[in-house]
Design a protein around this motif. Structure first.
Motif: not given
Length: 310
Positions: A30-36, A64-65, A68-75, A85-89
């Motif tokens: 799971i990669t999300l906008g901000s866990l803050g 938590s991305a 940041d687009l580049n950070k999310q690409f890395t994640q 098996d799955m990614i929630l984006l």
């Protein structure tokens, strides 16, 4: 008789084989906008709870991305390497994220977007933002008796914001006695941004009866600006149903209603859809809209907010 028993046995065996063939979810990324943001924290918790219901041994990794687009690409690259098996984006950029989505799918991973659409995703689960904007502004029309000066306080031009504004406009423009003074000022989705925009509007317009803001932080900022300018008798509505707005609706503010989102239910639905897709069953529509409910001073006591125990 023997023949029918044989057929019945064959059918049972076929059904058992089908059920045995269902793929179990073992790993979720799971990669999300901000866990803050409590909204995304609730999405993470809802998704993990559902994944563990489907498989108590499922491994769920939430990151938590930070928008940041580049950070999310890395994640996403790391999720691919881990063989989830799955990614929630929750996409930092709904269009620019597409190459990462395609890369994950090429690796056999199902990608479901949550809260905002992501180009190329297998499915998207989000709030029905048009409906949310509509019910928030129907409240304004009702409170003003169909007559008054209203401001639509806009925000960053992502699909959710555009939809909310369109839902609101659809109501206000059909009401002959309502005059929309402004609809294009960006409150930046923040309390400070909402306050700054509202300060400008209060300076410019001597008579404002109501304000619709695209999210709760802007609504709280708008109320703060009205206090500074000693402007009373405003009706302020918004979209989110966030923890901060619960306090505002219970307290001494001019915020009167918020069209709520349900991040817990959204996350659970996203996991269910991803599980179905993994097993070859796609949703009837790739866009799944979750209905919004209006939270007001009258019903706030019964509202089950984002951080409520589930």
């Amino acid at each position: 008789m023997f023949k029918s028993k044989t057929l019945a046995t064959a059918l049972i065996l076929a059904l058992a084989a089908g059920s045995a063939a269902a793929k179990e979810i073992k790993s979720v990324g799971i990669t999300l906008g901000s866990l803050g943001n409590p909204f995304f924290v609730t999405i993470a918790k809802g998704a993990e709870a559902r994944a563990k219901q489907l498989n108590p041994n499922a491994k769920v990794t939430t990151l938590s991305a930070d928008y940041d687009l580049n950070k999310q690409f890395t994640q996403i690259d790391n999720f691919i390497a881990a063989g989830v098996d799955m990614i929630l984006l929750n996409a930092a950029d709904p269009k620019a994220i597409e190459p990462a989505v395609k890369k994950a799918q090429k690796a056999g991973i199902v990608v479901v977007a949550v809260d905002v659409a992501a180009a190329g995703a297998d499915a998207t689960v989000q709030t029905d933002n048009v409906q949310a904007g509509r019910i928030a502004c129907e409240y304004i029309v009702q409170k003003l008796g169909g007559k008054g000066n209203v401001i639509i306080q806009n925000g960053p031009q992502v699909s959710a914001v555009v939809d909310r504004v369109n839902g609101c406009k659809g109501v206000l423009t059909k009401t002959a006695g309502i005059k929309v003074l402004s609809d294009d000022q960006d409150g930046k989705g923040s309390r400070e941004g909402g306050m700054n925009v509202m300060q400008g509007h209060l300076t410019r317009f001597p008579k404002i009866d109501a304000v619709f803001t695209i999210n709760d932080p802007q609504a709280i900022g708008t109320d703060l600006a009205a206090r500074q300018f000693k402007r009373n008798n405003l009706v302020i509505t918004s979209v989110d149903g966030a923890p901060d707005i619960e306090g505002a609706l219970k307290g001494n503010t001019q915020v009167e209603a918020s069209a709520s989102q349900d991040p817990w239910a959204m996350a659970q639905k996203a996991v269910d859809i991803a599980q179905d897709i993994v097993n070859g069953k796609r949703p009837a529509s790739p866009m799944v809209l979750m209905p919004s409910t209006l939270v007001t001073r009258a019903n706030i006591a019964a509202y089950k907010g984002w951080s409520s125990p589930r």
